[in-house]
Scaffold this motif. Structure first.
Motif: not given
Length: 122
Positions: A7-9, A35-43, A90-97, A113-118
């Protein structure tokens, strides 16, 4: 257990998306889903969690009022994250767990999960 996020985009600021997470096994029906997220260069950071029944939810302050986590009532191994009023931050890869605990602590999550990019543009 495998989790498949989708569902990312790419959207403009103020836009919306609906993220989905489907689990391969019905055993996660008894698990809390987060749901978790990881932005570039961030935890990786906590976004939202829903308990196994769907009755309890909890959100990070940064998304409260804009994001909504829900669970398919008929098929509780599918979880959604409705993301509204998106901001560039809010730009990040979103992961479900999935976790046996209702928690925002990512260390308590056993399956990811493998993540979906927003991507949100200004």
């Amino acid at each position: 257990v495998q989790l498949q996020a989708s569902g990312g985009g790419s959207v403009q600021a103020g836009g919306s998306l609906r993220l989905s997470c489907a689990a391969s096994r019905r055993t996660v029906m008894r698990y809390a889903m987060g749901w978790f997220r990881q932005a570039p260069g961030k935890e990786r950071e906590f976004v939202a969690v829903i308990d196994w029944s769907g009755d309890r939810t909890y959100y990070a302050d940064s998304v409260k009022g804009r994001f909504t986590i829900s669970r398919d009532n008929a098929n509780k191994n599918t979880v959604f994250l409705q993301v509204n009023s998106l901001k560039p931050e809010d730009t990040a890869v979103y992961y479900c767990a999935a976790s046996s605990l209702y928690t925002g602590d990512l260390n308590e999550y056993n399956y990811w999960g493998q993540g979906t990019l927003v991507t949100v543009s200004s």
